[in-house]
Design a protein around this motif. Structure first.
Motif, PDB file in Angstrom:
ATOM      1  N   GLY A 126      20.678 -39.244  20.733  1.00 46.77           N
ATOM      2  CA  GLY A 126      21.564 -39.558  21.849  1.00 46.77           C
ATOM      3  C   GLY A 126      20.869 -39.605  23.200  1.00 46.77           C
ATOM      4  O   GLY A 126      21.521 -39.748  24.238  1.00 46.77           O
ATOM      5  N   LEU A 127      19.540 -39.515  23.197  1.00 46.23           N
ATOM      6  CA  LEU A 127      18.793 -39.590  24.459  1.00 46.23           C
ATOM      7  C   LEU A 127      19.144 -40.871  25.211  1.00 46.23           C
ATOM      8  O   LEU A 127      19.196 -41.948  24.615  1.00 46.23           O
ATOM      9  CB  LEU A 127      17.277 -39.586  24.143  1.00 46.23           C
ATOM     10  CG  LEU A 127      16.325 -39.753  25.333  1.00 46.23           C
ATOM     11  CD1 LEU A 127      16.338 -38.512  26.208  1.00 46.23           C
ATOM     12  CD2 LEU A 127      14.910 -40.029  24.843  1.00 46.23           C
ATOM     13  N   ASP A 128      19.413 -40.757  26.518  1.00 46.66           N
ATOM     14  CA  ASP A 128      19.745 -41.932  27.320  1.00 46.66           C
ATOM     15  C   ASP A 128      19.202 -41.698  28.721  1.00 46.66           C
ATOM     16  O   ASP A 128      19.899 -41.213  29.602  1.00 46.66           O
ATOM     17  CB  ASP A 128      21.267 -42.141  27.343  1.00 46.66           C
ATOM     18  CG  ASP A 128      21.651 -43.383  28.142  1.00 46.66           C
ATOM     19  OD1 ASP A 128      20.748 -44.143  28.533  1.00 46.66           O
ATOM     20  OD2 ASP A 128      22.853 -43.581  28.373  1.00 46.66           O
ATOM     21  N   MET A 229       5.782 -32.495  31.175  1.00 41.87           N
ATOM     22  CA  MET A 229       6.071 -31.378  30.260  1.00 41.87           C
ATOM     23  C   MET A 229       7.550 -31.380  29.851  1.00 41.87           C
ATOM     24  O   MET A 229       7.888 -31.250  28.677  1.00 41.87           O
ATOM     25  CB  MET A 229       5.738 -30.077  30.998  1.00 41.87           C
ATOM     26  CG  MET A 229       5.280 -28.955  30.152  1.00 41.87           C
ATOM     27  SD  MET A 229       4.465 -27.742  31.203  1.00 41.87           S
ATOM     28  CE  MET A 229       5.799 -27.122  32.186  1.00 41.87           C
ATOM     29  N   GLN A 230       8.415 -31.560  30.855  1.00 41.71           N
ATOM     30  CA  GLN A 230       9.867 -31.523  30.583  1.00 41.71           C
ATOM     31  C   GLN A 230      10.308 -32.687  29.695  1.00 41.71           C
ATOM     32  O   GLN A 230      11.240 -32.561  28.910  1.00 41.71           O
ATOM     33  CB  GLN A 230      10.664 -31.546  31.899  1.00 41.71           C
ATOM     34  CG  GLN A 230      10.455 -30.326  32.776  1.00 41.71           C
ATOM     35  CD  GLN A 230      10.858 -29.033  32.094  1.00 41.71           C
ATOM     36  OE1 GLN A 230      11.764 -28.999  31.268  1.00 41.71           O
ATOM     37  NE2 GLN A 230      10.149 -27.948  32.402  1.00 41.71           N
ATOM     38  N   LEU A 231       9.617 -33.836  29.825  1.00 45.43           N
ATOM     39  CA  LEU A 231       9.978 -35.000  29.007  1.00 45.43           C
ATOM     40  C   LEU A 231       9.813 -34.721  27.519  1.00 45.43           C
ATOM     41  O   LEU A 231      10.587 -35.219  26.708  1.00 45.43           O
ATOM     42  CB  LEU A 231       9.102 -36.198  29.379  1.00 45.43           C
ATOM     43  CG  LEU A 231       9.638 -37.191  30.382  1.00 45.43           C
ATOM     44  CD1 LEU A 231       8.646 -38.331  30.566  1.00 45.43           C
ATOM     45  CD2 LEU A 231      10.994 -37.754  29.972  1.00 45.43           C
ATOM     46  N   PRO A 235      13.997 -33.685  26.864  1.00 38.65           N
ATOM     47  CA  PRO A 235      14.183 -34.971  27.554  1.00 38.65           C
ATOM     48  C   PRO A 235      15.622 -35.265  27.931  1.00 38.65           C
ATOM     49  O   PRO A 235      15.878 -36.015  28.878  1.00 38.65           O
ATOM     50  CB  PRO A 235      13.651 -36.002  26.548  1.00 38.65           C
ATOM     51  CG  PRO A 235      13.631 -35.320  25.223  1.00 38.65           C
ATOM     52  CD  PRO A 235      13.448 -33.855  25.505  1.00 38.65           C
ATOM     53  N   LYS A 236      16.587 -34.656  27.231  1.00 33.99           N
ATOM     54  CA  LYS A 236      17.989 -34.993  27.514  1.00 33.99           C
ATOM     55  C   LYS A 236      18.493 -34.379  28.818  1.00 33.99           C
ATOM     56  O   LYS A 236      19.613 -34.633  29.228  1.00 33.99           O
ATOM     57  CB  LYS A 236      18.875 -34.594  26.331  1.00 33.99           C
ATOM     58  CG  LYS A 236      18.752 -35.603  25.173  1.00 33.99           C
ATOM     59  CD  LYS A 236      19.843 -35.454  24.145  1.00 33.99           C
ATOM     60  CE  LYS A 236      19.494 -34.416  23.100  1.00 33.99           C
ATOM     61  NZ  LYS A 236      20.467 -34.337  22.020  1.00 33.99           N
ATOM     62  N   ALA A 254       5.346 -42.594  27.810  1.00 32.65           N
ATOM     63  CA  ALA A 254       5.596 -41.355  27.057  1.00 32.65           C
ATOM     64  C   ALA A 254       7.069 -41.288  26.644  1.00 32.65           C
ATOM     65  O   ALA A 254       7.402 -40.979  25.492  1.00 32.65           O
ATOM     66  CB  ALA A 254       5.220 -40.137  27.902  1.00 32.65           C
ATOM     67  N   ALA A 255       7.955 -41.645  27.587  1.00 25.48           N
ATOM     68  CA  ALA A 255       9.395 -41.588  27.290  1.00 25.48           C
ATOM     69  C   ALA A 255       9.767 -42.599  26.214  1.00 25.48           C
ATOM     70  O   ALA A 255      10.582 -42.312  25.326  1.00 25.48           O
ATOM     71  CB  ALA A 255      10.200 -41.844  28.567  1.00 25.48           C
ATOM     72  N   ALA A 256       9.155 -43.798  26.285  1.00 21.16           N
ATOM     73  CA  ALA A 256       9.454 -44.830  25.289  1.00 21.16           C
ATOM     74  C   ALA A 256       9.104 -44.320  23.892  1.00 21.16           C
ATOM     75  O   ALA A 256       9.828 -44.547  22.927  1.00 21.16           O
ATOM     76  CB  ALA A 256       8.668 -46.104  25.597  1.00 21.16           C
TER      77      ALA A 256
END
Ligand code: NAD
Length: 359
Positions: A126-128, A229-231, A235-236, A254-256
């Motif tokens: 559900g990451l957005d 680090m938090q990503l 990440p949510k 990194a997020a992708a």
């Protein structure tokens, strides 16, 4: 008046995935969406028939329209062209001519695909998240830059670049970020390195000042090392992140990768008025071109982004995203996201999204 889209299918799988996005667009138009479109040649395909990757006619159509939807360009055959004639140069020229300075890179993970991520499913399902990267300034363009041999010791070369942002460059990316946050969850995290870099100190000051114009948006600041680090930790926690060219380049990749599937990721580049070019993150995938197995969902989701961010058609964008979720719920998978090997073709995936739109 109807809004107008210039469609650039491009090369390789670009034409295959765009056919499916156009099916979705046609279905929405048939249901009353007030949008017109026309297709233009771009990239290697344009070079083949006109001798230029970005023909004047295509550039003019891109200037005149309200938004652009791009498939993908490039391929091994065009890598042999002189550098200035290659499709990638055409893309850079298009971005700079249209002054597309605000790069939107969402990292979304449909819960149905949580197993594709390298992180634990519960961390990413559900990451957005939306990352806005400033695209036309910062250290990639700053002067002075170079490799000098004239240092005082006389026996050592020196490489150097300059990280520079003007107040107006920061102001326009900040406005872009706050506007995007207003269209989403109204939380914006500005990422910098203000504890070390003066350019970041100015960035933070200006983003904070602009924030006063958007009282509904909750603004936070984070140092880039902590953001990285938090990503990967949680990440949510993020809704929208805004950052400079260099930091955004790294954080958005990194997020992708948190989502695990390049065939699912849309992106956009916007100008100061919100006009944009929308495209999947992936390239023209020459290794699978012509086989009818490419995943069209990143392009279909790029169309949803276009409707949301350039045309303010949130309801239509929601419908597309819900239709994509529905086909994933039904178990449909293209080859790149099929864990057990059972997969559907590019056109079957597009047809399923169109069907899901009307049910
Ligand atoms: P790529 O993204 O095209 O492919 C990387 C891998 O991902 C390949 O194995 C490919 O089969 C797979 N893949 C990509 N999209 C897919 C999809 N929708 N469905 C299923 N699998 C998919 O990257 P590349 O191979 O490095 O580049 C190929 C060409 O694309 C090069 O010419 C490059 O310059 C160009 N390119 C264009 C853009 C663009 O148009 N904006 C972006 C990146 C690369």
């Amino acid at each position: 008046m109807a809004k107008h889209i210039t469609i650039l299918p491009g090369d390789g799988i670009g034409t295959e995935i765009m056919t499916e996005a156009v099916k979705v667009l046609d279905a929405l138009i048939a249901k009353g969406l007030d949008v017109t479109y026309e297709q233009k040649l771009f990239g290697g395909a344009a070079h083949d028939s006109t001798g230029s990757c970005l023909p004047e006619d295509t550039l003019e159509a891109c200037r005149a329209c309200d938004a652009i939807l791009l498939g993908a360009i490039g391929g091994p055959v065009y890598d042999k062209l002189p550098r200035d004639e290659r499709p990638e140069r055409g893309l850079l020229k298009l971005r700079s001519t249209l002054e597309l300075f605000s790069n939107l890179r969402p990292a979304m993970l449909f819960p149905q695909l949580a197993d594709a991520s390298s992180l634990k499913p519960e961390l990413v399902a559900g990451l957005d998240l939306m990352i806005l990267r400033e695209l036309t300034g910062g250290i990639y363009f700053g002067e002075p830059r170079g490799i000098s041999t004239d240092d005082s010791s006389g026996n050592e070369r020196r490489g150097f670049n300059t990280m520079v942002y003007t107040e107006s460059e920061i102001t326009r990316i900040a406005h872009s970020a706050f506007r995007i946050a207003m269209q989403r969850g109204k939380r914006l995290c500005s990422v910098d390195k203000a504890n070390v870099l003066e350019v970041s100190e100015l960035w933070r000051e200006i983003v904070t000042t602009i924030g006063a114009e958007y009282p509904e948006v909750e603004l936070t600041h984070m140092y880039v090392d902590n953001a990285a680090m938090q990503l990967v930790r949680e990440p949510k926690q993020f809704d929208v992140m805004v950052t400079s060219n260099l930091f955004g380049d790294i954080l958005s990749d990194a997020a992708a990768m948190l989502t695990g599937s390049i065939g699912m990721l849309p992106s956009a580049s916007l100008d100061v008025a919100g006009k944009g070019m929308y495209e999947p993150v992936h390239g023209s995938a020459p290794d699978i071109a012509g086989q009818g197995i490419a995943n069209p969902l990143a392009t279909i989701l790029s169309l949803a982004m276009l409707l949301r961010y350039s045309f303010d058609e949130a309801a239509s964008a929601d419908r597309i995203e819900q239709a994509v979720a529905k086909v994933l719920d039904q178990g449909l998978r293209s080859a790149d996201i099929a864990a057990d090997g059972e997969s559907v073709s590019t056109s079957a995936m597009g047809d399923a999204v169109v069907l899901a739109l009307s049910t």
